[in-house]
Design an enzyme around this catalytic site. Structure first.
Site, mmCIF file in Angstrom:
data_model
loop_
_atom_site.group_PDB
_atom_site.id
_atom_site.type_symbol
_atom_site.label_atom_id
_atom_site.label_comp_id
_atom_site.label_asym_id
_atom_site.label_seq_id
_atom_site.Cartn_x
_atom_site.Cartn_y
_atom_site.Cartn_z
ATOM 1 N N GLY A 1 -8.199 -8.546 -2.179
ATOM 2 C CA GLY A 1 -6.880 -8.654 -1.572
ATOM 3 C C GLY A 1 -6.946 -8.189 -0.138
ATOM 4 O O GLY A 1 -8.016 -7.866 0.381
ATOM 5 N N THR A 2 -5.788 -8.157 0.509
ATOM 6 C CA THR A 2 -5.708 -7.678 1.886
ATOM 7 C C THR A 2 -5.529 -6.161 1.867
ATOM 8 O O THR A 2 -5.440 -5.550 0.803
ATOM 9 C CB THR A 2 -4.486 -8.304 2.585
ATOM 10 N N SER B 1 -2.587 -4.031 -0.428
ATOM 11 C CA SER B 1 -2.286 -4.809 -1.640
ATOM 12 C C SER B 1 -2.440 -3.937 -2.885
ATOM 13 O O SER B 1 -2.495 -4.447 -3.996
ATOM 14 C CB SER B 1 -3.156 -6.067 -1.711
ATOM 15 N N LYS C 1 -4.952 -2.154 -4.001
ATOM 16 C CA LYS C 1 -6.204 -2.314 -4.734
ATOM 17 C C LYS C 1 -6.639 -0.999 -5.383
ATOM 18 O O LYS C 1 -7.034 -0.977 -6.536
ATOM 19 C CB LYS C 1 -7.321 -2.806 -3.795
ATOM 20 N N SER C 2 -6.581 0.098 -4.605
ATOM 21 C CA SER C 2 -7.014 1.384 -5.150
ATOM 22 C C SER C 2 -6.070 1.852 -6.262
ATOM 23 O O SER C 2 -6.498 2.454 -7.241
ATOM 24 C CB SER C 2 -7.086 2.442 -4.053
ATOM 25 N N ASP D 1 -14.532 0.913 -5.585
ATOM 26 C CA ASP D 1 -13.479 0.765 -4.576
ATOM 27 C C ASP D 1 -14.111 0.394 -3.228
ATOM 28 O O ASP D 1 -15.265 0.715 -2.971
ATOM 29 C CB ASP D 1 -12.704 2.081 -4.445
ATOM 30 N N GLU D 2 -13.348 -0.277 -2.375
ATOM 31 C CA GLU D 2 -13.803 -0.660 -1.026
ATOM 32 C C GLU D 2 -15.171 -1.352 -1.085
ATOM 33 O O GLU D 2 -16.057 -1.086 -0.262
ATOM 34 C CB GLU D 2 -13.882 0.575 -0.107
ATOM 35 N N GLN E 1 -16.231 -4.111 -0.251
ATOM 36 C CA GLN E 1 -16.698 -4.913 0.893
ATOM 37 C C GLN E 1 -17.631 -4.130 1.803
ATOM 38 O O GLN E 1 -18.363 -4.716 2.592
ATOM 39 C CB GLN E 1 -15.500 -5.452 1.692
ATOM 40 N N CYS F 1 3.171 -10.802 3.488
ATOM 41 C CA CYS F 1 2.887 -10.648 4.912
ATOM 42 C C CYS F 1 3.785 -9.566 5.512
ATOM 43 O O CYS F 1 4.949 -9.436 5.145
ATOM 44 C CB CYS F 1 3.125 -11.993 5.596
HETATM 45 ZN ZN LIG Z 1 3.625 -14.160 7.900
#
Ligand SMILES: [Zn+2]
Length: 192
Positions: free
Chosen positions: A9-10, A13, A15-16, A87-88, A90, A145
């Site tokens: 996700g961004t 979002s 995630k954690s 986690d993290e 990436q 967004c």
């Molecule tokens: Zn937007």
């Protein structure tokens, strides 16, 4: 059959938070989880921490860590681990993703990786690319967004109220901030 999951996700979002909720679900059933976080994530300090204020201890992975060996040493100590949560992800090296894949296939332990898909410069993170190649199951963790109500797909870096589109892809903490954006707002952010 155990699987390798990539839940991407961004920023913002949750995630954690999702990771900690999953860990909590395992633990309430008396099951054990192993939490891992890259050492490069300077915010981590040996914990998975959420913006909502939850935290759980995690083992730090540095560039030289062999995660397969790390997991094997837990098994040698008779630590029963039902699931590995990262986690993290990436921020990991691609070899780490290969090692996680090997754990799933050798020991039948599920591995769930949480992380970003692309950098603020619109490039796939190397580890995320490897996860797209190797994961059994891909799942998008969605959020909206920052500037409109479209689904966020990208991460915008902002410094001094200006969007930043170039630079080091691994860049965390400091004065800059990152916000989740749709592609249109990535290109045309309505920064006040
Ligand atoms: Zn937007």
């Amino acid at each position: 059959m155990a699987k390798l999951f990539f839940k991407y996700g961004t920023v913002f979002s949750a995630k954690s938070l999702n990771l900690i909720a999953t860990a909590h679900n395992y633990q309430t059933q008396g099951k054990e989880v192993l939490l891992l976080i890259p050492k490069i994530d300077t915010r981590s300090d040996g914990y998975v921490a959420t913006r909502a204020g939850f935290k759980m201890p995690a083992e730090l992975i540095d560039d030289d860590t062999d995660i397969f060996d790390l997991y094997a040493s837990h098994r040698d100590k008779k630590d029963n681990i039902d699931c590995i949560l990262v986690d993290e992800c990436q921020m990991l090296k691609t070899k780490h993703i290969d090692q996680l894949r090997e754990i799933v296939d050798t020991y039948g332990t599920p591995v769930i990786c949480y992380g970003l898909r692309v950098s603020y410069t619109l490039e796939l993170f190397d580890a995320s690319k490897r996860l797209f190649e190797l994961a059994d199951k891909l799942e998008e963790i969605k959020t909206v967004c920052w500037f409109c109500n479209n689904k966020a797909t990208h991460n915008l870096k902002i410094v001094d109220d200006k969007p930043i589109y170039e630079g080091d892809s691994i860049d965390i903490g400091g004065l800059e901030k990152f916000v989740p954006v749709c592609y249109h707002c990535y290109k045309n952010p309505k920064i006040e």
